[in-house]
Design a protein around this motif. Sequence first.
Motif, PDB file in Angstrom:
ATOM      1  N   VAL A  93     -22.747 -28.448  -8.014  1.00  0.00           N
ATOM      2  CA  VAL A  93     -22.022 -27.740  -6.961  1.00  0.00           C
ATOM      3  C   VAL A  93     -21.165 -26.631  -7.548  1.00  0.00           C
ATOM      4  N   THR A 106     -21.819 -22.712  -6.528  1.00  0.00           N
ATOM      5  CA  THR A 106     -20.787 -22.090  -5.682  1.00  0.00           C
ATOM      6  C   THR A 106     -19.894 -21.207  -6.526  1.00  0.00           C
ATOM      7  N   VAL A 155     -22.861 -24.636  -0.019  1.00  0.00           N
ATOM      8  CA  VAL A 155     -23.635 -24.025  -1.093  1.00  0.00           C
ATOM      9  C   VAL A 155     -24.494 -22.910  -0.499  1.00  0.00           C
TER      10      VAL A 155
END
Length: 102
Positions: free
Chosen positions: A2, A6, A58
Amino acid sequence: IVRRETCGPRRFAIIDDTLAPRGSAKAPGAAVRFDHARKPNRPSFLLCQAFVTLCAVVPCRDRPRAVPILTGLCRGVGHVGKTALAKTLLRAVGDRLGPLCL
């Protein structure tokens, strides 16, 4: 994964609650709660469990996606229990994800 996907100065997160209808009051955290979905042929109040989920947003090719990170069972009745659980979920992963926009 993640954190890698991101990238940028801000990361976005979503907190959502989900109701899981139950047939028995013996289930942990089962209580009579108001069903906001207002589905036809269902009563306004259901015996159910409430789950609170923290998701990270995302970016994807066509549109952003929500990736669930943590889910917790809400044992208290009402919005106070959900809010307290949401704060706990944020404290659990907030330092690993960096600054978040909810």
